[in-house]
Design an enzyme around this catalytic site. Structure first.
Site, PDB file in Angstrom:
ATOM      1  N   ARG A   1       0.837  -1.208   0.000  1.00 30.30           N
ATOM      2  CA  ARG A   1       0.000   0.000   0.000  1.00 30.30           C
ATOM      3  C   ARG A   1       0.869   1.254   0.000  1.00 30.30           C
ATOM      4  NH1 ARG A   1      -5.253  -0.268   0.568  1.00 30.30           N
ATOM      5  NH2 ARG A   1      -6.263  -2.159   1.307  1.00 30.30           N
ATOM      6  N   ARG A   2       1.891   1.246   0.830  1.00 30.72           N
ATOM      7  CA  ARG A   2       2.792   2.397   0.899  1.00 30.72           C
ATOM      8  C   ARG A   2       3.590   2.562  -0.388  1.00 30.72           C
ATOM      9  NH1 ARG A   2       4.804   0.905   6.930  1.00 30.72           N
ATOM     10  NH2 ARG A   2       2.962   1.673   8.033  1.00 30.72           N
TER      11      ARG A   2
ATOM     12  N   ARG B   1      -4.366  -9.676  -3.387  1.00 32.19           N
ATOM     13  CA  ARG B   1      -5.140 -10.886  -3.685  1.00 32.19           C
ATOM     14  C   ARG B   1      -4.476 -12.129  -3.101  1.00 32.19           C
ATOM     15  NH1 ARG B   1      -9.344 -11.969  -2.833  1.00 32.19           N
ATOM     16  NH2 ARG B   1      -9.452 -14.131  -3.249  1.00 32.19           N
ATOM     17  N   ALA B   2      -3.140 -12.196  -3.153  1.00 30.89           N
ATOM     18  CA  ALA B   2      -2.415 -13.343  -2.580  1.00 30.89           C
ATOM     19  C   ALA B   2      -2.680 -13.435  -1.076  1.00 30.89           C
ATOM     20  CB  ALA B   2      -0.921 -13.218  -2.860  1.00 30.89           C
TER      21      ALA B   2
ATOM     22  N   ASN C   1      -6.367 -14.462  -0.457  1.00 34.04           N
ATOM     23  CA  ASN C   1      -6.593 -15.875  -0.736  1.00 34.04           C
ATOM     24  C   ASN C   1      -6.031 -16.754   0.373  1.00 34.04           C
ATOM     25  OD1 ASN C   1      -5.560 -18.579  -2.160  1.00 34.04           O
ATOM     26  ND2 ASN C   1      -7.430 -17.852  -3.157  1.00 34.04           N
TER      27      ASN C   1
ATOM     28  N   TYR D   1      -8.306 -19.356   3.097  1.00 36.79           N
ATOM     29  CA  TYR D   1      -8.107 -20.786   3.296  1.00 36.79           C
ATOM     30  C   TYR D   1      -7.548 -21.140   4.665  1.00 36.79           C
ATOM     31  CZ  TYR D   1      -9.434 -21.988  -1.402  1.00 36.79           C
ATOM     32  OH  TYR D   1     -10.165 -22.189  -2.544  1.00 36.79           O
TER      33      TYR D   1
ATOM     34  N   TYR E   1       3.323 -19.776  -2.821  1.00 33.82           N
ATOM     35  CA  TYR E   1       2.169 -19.223  -3.535  1.00 33.82           C
ATOM     36  C   TYR E   1       2.148 -17.697  -3.410  1.00 33.82           C
ATOM     37  CZ  TYR E   1      -2.672 -17.776  -4.275  1.00 33.82           C
ATOM     38  OH  TYR E   1      -3.795 -17.119  -4.697  1.00 33.82           O
ATOM     39  N   PHE E   2       2.297 -17.203  -2.184  1.00 29.56           N
ATOM     40  CA  PHE E   2       2.245 -15.763  -1.949  1.00 29.56           C
ATOM     41  C   PHE E   2       3.316 -15.038  -2.765  1.00 29.56           C
ATOM     42  CE2 PHE E   2       3.400 -11.848   0.131  1.00 29.56           C
ATOM     43  CZ  PHE E   2       2.176 -11.254   0.346  1.00 29.56           C
TER      44      PHE E   2
ATOM     45  N   ARG F   1       1.636 -18.147  -9.356  1.00 37.34           N
ATOM     46  CA  ARG F   1       0.870 -18.710  -8.251  1.00 37.34           C
ATOM     47  C   ARG F   1       0.445 -20.154  -8.504  1.00 37.34           C
ATOM     48  NH1 ARG F   1      -3.110 -17.083 -11.565  1.00 37.34           N
ATOM     49  NH2 ARG F   1      -5.216 -17.852 -11.229  1.00 37.34           N
TER      50      ARG F   1
END
Length: 153
Positions: A30-31, A51-52, A55, A59, A93-94, A104
């Site tokens: 964000r920064r 999104r990563a 998600n 889970y 994944y991240f 991903r």
């Protein structure tokens, strides 16, 4: 009793720390990309990180529940091994998703397979426990006896 689940608790805490790390990465993104809260859209680089993290958070409850059910009803050792593999897969994944949407996929498929094994292990453990309690049968012990193996602990 606690010695029978301490390793499952340790994997749970590792998972919590991993989730905290993912959340911090969203704050940094964000920064870096000037995307103030509560906005969830911005440059593609930010959206992939966001999104990563989302998600992985979606889970996490499923992972924790199946980790504990498998650890309590089947095998702490198996649950811990699968839990560590799952956390590793989610880490990959991240970072893969943060770099590219295609990045991903392999870790996503890996962690999904591990999650399904955890679900199966937990389900098997619960079914075997119910079988012992209500039917007087112990299918896992019988199977291990036939195979000449000692039961997992």
């Amino acid at each position: 009793m606690l010695d029978q689940v301490v390793c499952v608790a340790a994997v749970t805490m590792l998972g919590v720390l991993e989730q905290a790390y993912f959340s911090l990465q969203v704050i940094y993104a964000r920064r870096k990309y000037s995307v103030p809260p509560p906005a969830t859209t911005g440059p593609p680089e930010f959206e992939r990180v966001f999104r990563a993290q989302a998600n992985c958070s979606e889970y996490f409850p499923l992972f924790v529940i199946t980790l504990w059910v498998a650890g309590l009803f089947l095998s702490q050792a198996l649950s811990v091994l699968l839990g560590l593999l799952y956390l590793h897969g989610r880490y990959q994944y991240f970072h893969g998703y943060s770099r590219s949407a295609q990045g991903r996929l392999a870790p996503l498929y890996f962690s999904a397979k591990v999650q399904w094994v955890l679900i199966a292990a937990g389900g098997l453990g619960v079914l075997c426990c119910m079988s012992r309690l209500y039917l007087g049968l112990d299918p896992l012990s019988s199977l291990f006896l036939v195979l000449g193996l000692s039961q997992l602990e």
